[in-house]
Design a protein around this motif. Sequence first.
Motif, mmCIF file in Angstrom:
data_model
loop_
_atom_site.group_PDB
_atom_site.id
_atom_site.type_symbol
_atom_site.label_atom_id
_atom_site.label_comp_id
_atom_site.label_asym_id
_atom_site.label_seq_id
_atom_site.Cartn_x
_atom_site.Cartn_y
_atom_site.Cartn_z
ATOM 1 N N GLU A 1 -0.738 -6.356 -8.379
ATOM 2 C CA GLU A 1 -0.735 -5.549 -7.166
ATOM 3 C C GLU A 1 -1.798 -5.872 -6.110
ATOM 4 O O GLU A 1 -2.242 -5.241 -5.230
ATOM 5 C CB GLU A 1 -1.269 -3.933 -7.573
ATOM 6 N N ARG B 1 -5.918 1.713 -5.367
ATOM 7 C CA ARG B 1 -4.933 1.722 -6.459
ATOM 8 C C ARG B 1 -5.166 2.970 -7.363
ATOM 9 O O ARG B 1 -4.392 3.344 -7.997
ATOM 10 C CB ARG B 1 -4.672 0.490 -6.865
ATOM 11 N N LEU C 1 -3.550 -4.416 -12.276
ATOM 12 C CA LEU C 1 -3.816 -4.256 -11.058
ATOM 13 C C LEU C 1 -4.096 -5.701 -10.326
ATOM 14 O O LEU C 1 -3.795 -5.746 -9.192
ATOM 15 C CB LEU C 1 -4.675 -3.223 -10.656
#
Length: 512
Positions: A475, A487, A471
């Motif tokens: 992201e 998330r 992540l």
Amino acid sequence: MADTARSAPAAAEKVYDLVVIGGGINGAGIARDAAGRGLSVLLCEQGDLGEGTSSRSGKLVHGGLRYLEYYEFRLVREALIEREVLLRAAPHVIWPLRFVLPHSPEQRPAWLIRLGLFLYDHLGGRERLPASRALDLRHDPAGRPIRPGFVRAFEYSDCWVDDSRLVVLNALDAAARGAAVLTRTACGGARREAGLWSVALDAPDGWRTVRARALVNAAGPWVEQVIGSVAGLNGRRRVRLVKGSHLVTRKFWDGPQAYLLQNRDRRVIFVNPYLDDLALIGTTDIPYEGRPEEVAADEDETGYLLEVLDRYFAAAPGRAEVLHRFSGVRPLYDDDAENPSAVTRDYVFDSDPATPGDGRAPILSVFGGKITTYRKLAEHALRSLAPFFPSLGPPWTATAPLPGGDLPDADFEAFLAGFAQRHPWLPPRLARHYARLYGTRAEDLLDGAETLADLGRSFGPLFHEREADFLVREEWARSAEDILERRTKHGLFLDPEQRAAFADWLERAPVA
């Protein structure tokens, strides 16, 4: 934690076709659509993706059954069509859900509900979802948790969505198509210069300036602030802030169905299954005049929602059973409706100038909208800007899957079975977690892993170091809240010590 390569700021004074202000669902959707049509795009978000409003929704992709009462037929039709489009595009984060509406004749007569559901079934060209039907709560399993006084019900289909992940998926696709996505980067000012916008960006590593041929103001609750304080213009439209709060409790009924409850004030409350054994209850509709970033659910709203539950459910949860509360500010277009519930959920654009001709670079501001129609809103925004970009490509997002959503026949369960078979060492719940959040991208997350030990340190149920690394690297996640609250929803299952341990690890983790 230092910026990752994905979130590195753009070079100073670069000229973009489009700078999009606001990293909620509308901004991310517009950036994705524009990048896929060949425009050079920069998306800037003052906080984290979806942090302001788009992660605090009721987590539904739905047509808006109650909007039929306000004659919002175009909006409902568009939303119902989009429900099918999004279900195909992202079947890992969007899936069907059946809603049971116990009949309360003092709120709405049965004939009116039947008529509304008939329209709901047929207005949007339903393809993948089953039709509505009537239920006898005295005999149907869905009636077991409902108080005996309610004997009739109606059941219909809509869809669940992981709202935070939907925002991230749009930003990921925008980045994959060449867009620069900058989080923690506020637009500190914008002015027109020589036919372009000069945009000052306040990034974590300092101020910088970029230029753009057009601006899109998708700042949500801050849309008027961007028009006035940032761009120095006089807006012609107004935003109306409405507060919506939700509760999370343990799931207090059996079965996969959700419930839609009519309250005595004619508002409706959704009671949805959430993360296997939890329930999500909401929402409220209250005028809001404070700072959007300071919104929070209050005790009156909690009492309101619990009172509705108690009216319908024989074993409704009380205040002691509330595990979590959250609230968001909906930036609705102000149509002068007296009742906050009646304020339109449709979207409106404010363009300056509306067409080329006087040499001024355009700014398009977005008012209103809902998560279900974000993709269509993006198409309409690009249509409005098309006169300024003669070489703009055609619409394309209606048939394109979102990242991780390229599942054969959009069949999640079949994909999950194959994923689990390819990784037999994964416990079933963990395999489902990875498949649900990441779809086909789960293979990238697990790249090279062959045992649980390869996933690294465990921070709590289903939460391993490998996922946190992914992540941060892929992201734009930078803080513990980015990961635990948006998330993923791991934060709901960690105790304070586990949360502190993870935050400490994240602070010390090497840059990805």
